[in-house]
Each structure stands twice: as C-alpha cells, then as structure tokens.
Design an enzyme around this catalytic site. Sequence first.
Site, PDB file in Angstrom:
ATOM      1  CB  ALA A 112      52.439  45.303  20.074  1.00 58.78           C
ATOM      2  NE  ARG A 135      48.360  53.579  20.616  1.00 55.64           N
ATOM      3  CZ  ARG A 135      49.627  53.537  21.039  1.00 55.64           C
ATOM      4  NH1 ARG A 135      49.943  52.854  22.125  1.00 55.64           N
ATOM      5  NH2 ARG A 135      50.581  54.178  20.382  1.00 55.64           N
ATOM      6  CD  GLN A 189      56.739  55.410  24.366  1.00 52.16           C
ATOM      7  OE1 GLN A 189      57.593  56.257  24.102  1.00 52.16           O
ATOM      8  NE2 GLN A 189      55.641  55.279  23.644  1.00 52.16           N
ATOM      9  CG  ASP A 245      54.151  48.684  17.850  1.00 50.91           C
ATOM     10  OD1 ASP A 245      55.319  49.092  17.902  1.00 50.91           O
ATOM     11  OD2 ASP A 245      53.359  48.738  18.809  1.00 50.91           O
ATOM     12  CE  LYS A 257      56.369  54.328  20.285  1.00 53.60           C
ATOM     13  NZ  LYS A 257      55.042  54.962  19.972  1.00 53.60           N
TER      14      LYS A 257
HETATM   15  O1  MRU Z   1      53.180  53.666  21.408  1.00 50.80           O
HETATM   16  P1  MRU Z   1      53.585  52.458  22.211  1.00 50.80           P
HETATM   17  O2  MRU Z   1      54.290  52.807  23.475  1.00 50.80           O
HETATM   18  O3  MRU Z   1      52.424  51.513  22.413  1.00 50.80           O
HETATM   19  O4  MRU Z   1      54.629  51.731  21.268  1.00 50.80           O
HETATM   20  C1  MRU Z   1      55.244  50.565  21.717  1.00 50.80           C
HETATM   21  C2  MRU Z   1      56.311  50.095  20.830  1.00 50.80           C
HETATM   22  O5  MRU Z   1      56.542  50.612  19.761  1.00 50.80           O
HETATM   23  C3  MRU Z   1      57.058  48.873  21.273  1.00 50.80           C
HETATM   24  O6  MRU Z   1      58.389  48.935  20.880  1.00 50.80           O
HETATM   25  C4  MRU Z   1      56.375  47.671  20.617  1.00 50.80           C
HETATM   26  O7  MRU Z   1      55.009  47.653  20.930  1.00 50.80           O
HETATM   27  C5  MRU Z   1      56.953  46.410  21.000  1.00 50.80           C
HETATM   28  S1  MRU Z   1      56.441  46.015  22.603  1.00 50.80           S
HETATM   29  C6  MRU Z   1      56.784  44.451  23.048  1.00 50.80           C
END
Ligand code: MRU
Length: 355
Positions: free
Chosen positions: A58, A99, A205, A246, A257
Amino acid sequence: MKMGMEITMNAVKRTIKWEDNKVVMVDQRKLPERLEMLTCISHYEVIDAIKSMAIRGAPAIGVAAAYGMALAANNIKVKSKAEFCSKLAVVKDELAHSRPTAVNLFWALDEIWKVITSSKSSVDELKERILSKANSLAEQDIKTNLSIGENGVRLFEDGDIILTHCNAGSLATVFYGTAIGVIRSVFQKKRNIKVFVDETRPVLQGARLTAWELKYDKIPFTLICDSVAGFLMYQKKITKIVVGADRIVTNGDTVNKIGTYSLSVLAKVHNIPFYVAAPTSTIDFNLKKGEDIPIEERSPEEVTTIMDKRIAPCHIAVHNPAFDITPNYNITAIITENGILEPPYEKTLKSFLTK
Ligand code: MRU
C-alpha cells in the site's frame, strides 16, 4: 543490478526513488532470484509497474503514484496552466485506475492534487513543487514507519513468536516497513524473538519478499505454507500476530492480503493478540465498514501457475481475490505512527486522529 549475497535493501536504501528525472524502483517480480532496478520514464510505465506488481504494498504504490504524477508533469510540454492542469487531471485518473484496494494510492494522488490546486505558481514552478511533494511523501513514509515500529515495541515481549502474512516490509513501503518495521524494532530492543512467515499464495510475497528481507536482517524466522498457521496456533507455538493493511475504514474493519481474515479468526479462537500495523494514510474516513471497500480480483494465472509453470488444468473456473476483510472485533490493536489504537475503533480512530 545482479544479485549477490551481500546486496540487500540496505544497499539499495529505498524501494523507490527519483533519480536523474526518472523513477527508479526495485523490481519485486524478480526477487528473490535477482535484485534488479526498474526505471520508469513515463507515468504509463509507472502504471504498468503497479499493475504488474513490480512495485506493490500500500504505501509503496502511493509513493509510486505520486512520482508518476511528477514524471507526467515533467513530460507535459505546454505553457498554459489551464491546459497543464487538465492534462494532469487525466493522468491522475489513469494512475487511480492502476489498482483499486489500497487507499494510499488515492491518498497520495490527492496530496499531489492539493499542491496543484492550491498554488498560483507558473507551470515550471508547479512541476518543481509536484516533485518536491512526491519526494516529501517518500521521506515522510520512512519516518512514519520508524514511528510505527517504535510505537509497536511495547506490545511485544522477549520470547515472543510472531506470525506475519504477506510482505509489509521495506519492499511494501519506501523503507523499513509497517508490520515488518514493528518486527524490526522489536528485534532491535528484545532480541529473543522468532518469526513465522506465511508464504502467502498466490503471489508468494511472504516466501519471496518477507523471507528475503528477514534473512538479510538476520532476524530468526521460519517459512511456512499458509495452511500451517492454524496448526501452529493449536500447538501454542505462536504468541502474537502482526500484519499490515491496505485500507482501514471508520469502524476499524481492515482490508489486507487474502488470508488475513482466516488468521484473525484463528487468533481469536486461540486467544492470540492480533495486531494491524499501518500509517494513518491507510485510514479511509470516507467509508464506514469493510464491505464498502473494493476488493481487487486478480488474474486466474496467479492461481493456475507458479513461477510460470502451470499447476492446474486449463479452462477451469478460478476465483482470485487479492484481499479480504478482517472485522474490527478480531483486531486487538492498530499500531500507527501516532500511537496505538484499541477498540472501540469508531471512537478511538476519530478522536485519536484529531489529537
Ligand atoms: O497485493 P500486494 O502485494 O500489494 O498486497 C500488499 C499487502 O496486502 C500488504 O500486507 C499491505 O499493503 C500492507 S504493506 C505495508
């Protein structure tokens, strides 16, 4: 940049930066095999990078969008301010469609837009001011993460075994991270901790990015398949959970996530504190409850293939939501740069931010 055991985030210093009138970012699609930088010269390339998850997380995509505006501003060759602003309005809209879920993207675009609308400057001065705002959002992100880490320390003890999901580390931000920032700060102060890292299917991730970050920081961790987490909780082998976010809405419901919701339910059943670590820029006061948040559906190929190898039959139905909603009642506390919030979040979120 070639991968070498010695090349870490500490060598790169930033997930994303402005260099020679270009945006340079770690290409997260290549990790952990190679630490490679991706250079964008137009906002279209920034949009591609966000969509393809060369940059993700995010806060990182928020800063990428801000730099996308700065790139576009530099590339617009008109003298009339009205024309300049109307072209940039189109760019803002294009970036906003890269996104849908993480609110930091829209927040950062709005922050840049405020600079444009509140200024009486000429086109050239505006270009400088937009870039300077994007740079300050990037710097502010690092400071914010350090404060989140510092604030989170008091919730943890020596001997804690902490589970985390996805990547909320340096790579998801400009540097240091939110949930991983908390783990980093706890490790610095109370060294006797261990971490379990969920692999985080389908994009991995956890396995690709969080494991890479923790390894180079020498923070003791064990990588697990997502389905192992519940059994570890049953075995009393996890004492705390910390994840990023997010989008957090007015009542404290939190989107993160996919898989985060299941962890929060398991945590509740097993009486394990469940913490969300996020900057206040992740809070969306325009929305009241979790169901109002748009959840991104990503491509079926993320599920039917692993590292470009097909693992499922062709022509089948696939559902691939990138995020889920964790209801406020499953969240023990939200760690922000301004301090720690506890339930009831409707009250604490509001009063806390106006302090
Ligand atoms: O799909 P992504 O990899 O962009 O999702 C990221 C996440 O869900 C993280 O846990 C979230 O952005 C927190 S990041 C500081």
